[in-house]
Design a protein around this motif. Structure first.
Motif, PDB file in Angstrom:
ATOM      1  N   ASP A  59      35.612 129.697  72.322  1.00 40.88           N
ATOM      2  CA  ASP A  59      35.826 128.468  71.560  1.00 40.88           C
ATOM      3  C   ASP A  59      34.538 127.984  70.902  1.00 40.88           C
ATOM      4  O   ASP A  59      34.540 127.571  69.741  1.00 40.88           O
ATOM      5  N   ARG A  79      39.950 121.970  73.264  1.00 37.13           N
ATOM      6  CA  ARG A  79      41.220 121.917  72.543  1.00 37.13           C
ATOM      7  C   ARG A  79      42.230 121.126  73.366  1.00 37.13           C
ATOM      8  O   ARG A  79      42.213 121.159  74.594  1.00 37.13           O
ATOM      9  N   ARG A  80      43.153 120.460  72.694  1.00 35.22           N
ATOM     10  CA  ARG A  80      44.115 119.612  73.400  1.00 35.22           C
ATOM     11  C   ARG A  80      45.095 120.410  74.252  1.00 35.22           C
ATOM     12  O   ARG A  80      45.665 119.871  75.208  1.00 35.22           O
ATOM     13  N   ASP A  81      45.316 121.672  73.938  1.00 35.72           N
ATOM     14  CA  ASP A  81      46.303 122.443  74.700  1.00 35.72           C
ATOM     15  C   ASP A  81      45.752 122.972  76.015  1.00 35.72           C
ATOM     16  O   ASP A  81      46.495 123.532  76.822  1.00 35.72           O
ATOM     17  N   GLU A  82      44.451 122.802  76.269  1.00 33.31           N
ATOM     18  CA  GLU A  82      43.834 123.382  77.458  1.00 33.31           C
ATOM     19  C   GLU A  82      44.186 122.647  78.742  1.00 33.31           C
ATOM     20  O   GLU A  82      44.372 123.252  79.794  1.00 33.31           O
ATOM     21  N   ILE A 106      38.021 121.796  66.718  1.00 33.10           N
ATOM     22  CA  ILE A 106      39.210 122.633  66.903  1.00 33.10           C
ATOM     23  C   ILE A 106      40.169 121.999  67.903  1.00 33.10           C
ATOM     24  O   ILE A 106      40.947 122.691  68.564  1.00 33.10           O
ATOM     25  N   SER A 107      40.133 120.687  67.979  1.00 29.50           N
ATOM     26  CA  SER A 107      41.000 119.971  68.919  1.00 29.50           C
ATOM     27  C   SER A 107      42.473 120.305  68.722  1.00 29.50           C
ATOM     28  O   SER A 107      43.233 120.399  69.694  1.00 29.50           O
ATOM     29  N   ASN A 108      42.907 120.498  67.483  1.00 27.03           N
ATOM     30  CA  ASN A 108      44.322 120.734  67.187  1.00 27.03           C
ATOM     31  C   ASN A 108      44.718 122.210  67.230  1.00 27.03           C
ATOM     32  O   ASN A 108      45.859 122.549  66.924  1.00 27.03           O
ATOM     33  N   TRP A 109      43.783 123.092  67.590  1.00 26.18           N
ATOM     34  CA  TRP A 109      44.078 124.518  67.683  1.00 26.18           C
ATOM     35  C   TRP A 109      44.693 124.843  69.048  1.00 26.18           C
ATOM     36  O   TRP A 109      44.476 124.132  70.035  1.00 26.18           O
ATOM     37  N   THR A 110      45.432 125.910  69.111  1.00 27.60           N
ATOM     38  CA  THR A 110      45.908 126.450  70.375  1.00 27.60           C
ATOM     39  C   THR A 110      45.083 127.692  70.725  1.00 27.60           C
ATOM     40  O   THR A 110      44.327 128.211  69.889  1.00 27.60           O
ATOM     41  N   GLU A 111      45.252 128.187  71.950  1.00 27.33           N
ATOM     42  CA  GLU A 111      44.555 129.419  72.319  1.00 27.33           C
ATOM     43  C   GLU A 111      44.955 130.556  71.386  1.00 27.33           C
ATOM     44  O   GLU A 111      44.109 131.362  70.969  1.00 27.33           O
ATOM     45  N   VAL A 130      43.136 130.356  68.132  1.00 29.94           N
ATOM     46  CA  VAL A 130      41.758 130.819  68.272  1.00 29.94           C
ATOM     47  C   VAL A 130      41.705 132.344  68.187  1.00 29.94           C
ATOM     48  O   VAL A 130      40.878 132.916  67.463  1.00 29.94           O
TER      49      VAL A 130
END
Length: 312
Positions: free
Chosen positions: A51, A146-149, A196-201, A204
């Motif tokens: 990341d 990232r928010r999805d983490e 990259i807060s709005n990205w998912t793994e 990435v």
């Protein structure tokens, strides 16, 4: 003639249409440029993990053909994977970026911190981090969260205020409407910025594949001596030794995230290139932190508690 012009225009419009990765990239570059324009002494947290590698790549794109106009900072636990440290040094040299390092070991040596009973040093990073921010007078700190983490990271704004003690208050979050980011702060405070807060793994990994960005070899399938603990494969190393009842096995594994060696697990995998990793992650039903980070399992609110104290 009119029909030909119309068809040509439609064809040109289709060829320039942005896909999801283009939009995420554009948003991240916009955030990076906004922070650099608004703040005096930004810094980027760079561990050599995927990341932070993506954020540094985005920063390089944002200011090309010039160099990245801020340093990078790594909080070294002393339990990092040697391959990742080597990659970190190669990357900053290649990009011509200045590296600042805060070492947990220095704090243990002079008594400012003490080793934990469980052996992990991840929670010990907070004080060296805050001291390094203060010493560098950094008023904005880029991170690759990232928010999805994690549930706590899902509560973060893209520009997140930290008080005079480096603490985060999840109940005092500023609204961010129409891509307007509020960076106001008083002396002693700073913000954390998450491009990259709005990205998912998966985003990435798809971006890493598209851009062909170099990564530490740990992310790709390889043979390694590991042992099973808490449902994860732990690597054998100086800071990660098996107990008498734990058996060392030779497994083909890779890492989804590369943190402190003493609390980061590997996953069994044959994914030896970026395309294979993209397929593997697309089929996964659990986040990389949930699957491979023992320190996040200490309690339901482990990450949020550390963030409140000033953690990443």
């Amino acid at each position: 003639m009119t029909a030909s012009i119309t068809e040509a225009s439609a064809s040109a419009g289709a060829s320039t249409r942005l896909d999801a990765l283009d939009l995420l990239e554009a948003e991240a570059i916009h955030i990076i440029r906004e922070v650099v324009a608004e703040f005096e002494r930004p810094v980027l947290l760079f561990s050599g993990g995927k990341d932070s590698v993506v954020v540094l790549h985005l920063a390089a794109k944002a200011f090309r053909p010039g160099r990245v106009p801020f340093p990078v900072l790594h909080v070294d636990t002393g339990h990092n994977f040697p391959e990742v440290l080597a990659f970190r040094d190669e990357t900053v040299e290649r990009l011509g970026v200045r590296l600042e390092v805060a070492r947990v070991q220095d704090y243990l040596d002079d008594g400012r911190l003490a080793e934990r009973a469980d052996g992990t040093r991840n929670p010990l990073q907070t004080r060296p981090l805050l001291d390094a921010i203060a010493a560098g007078r950094h008023d904005a700190v880029f991170g690759g969260a990232r928010r999805d983490e994690d549930k706590a990271r899902a509560k973060e704004r893209i520009i997140s205020l930290r008080d005079e003690f480096g603490a985060w208050d999840p109940r005092n979050q500023r609204p961010e409407l129409w891509s307007l980011y509020n960076g106001r702060h008083t002396p002693g405070q700073h913000v954390r910025a998450f491009p990259i807060s709005n990205w998912t793994e998966l985003d990435v990994w798809r971006y890493l594949e598209r851009e062909q960005i170099p990564l530490p070899p740990l992310y790709f399938a390889h043979e390694r001596d590991v042992f099973r603990r808490d449902g994860m494969w732990r690597a054998v190393g100086d800071s990660s030794l098996p107990r008498p009842d734990e058996t060392v096995e030779r497994k083909r594994v890779r890492y989804r995230t590369v943190g402190d060696l003493s609390c980061t697990g590997a996953v069994e995998s044959d994914a030896a290139d970026l395309a294979a990793i993209v397929r593997e992650v697309a089929a996964s039903t659990i986040t990389e932190r949930g699957a491979t980070r023992a320190d996040d399992r200490l309690s339901e609110a482990a990450m949020e508690d550390r963030k409140k104290d000033g953690y990443f």
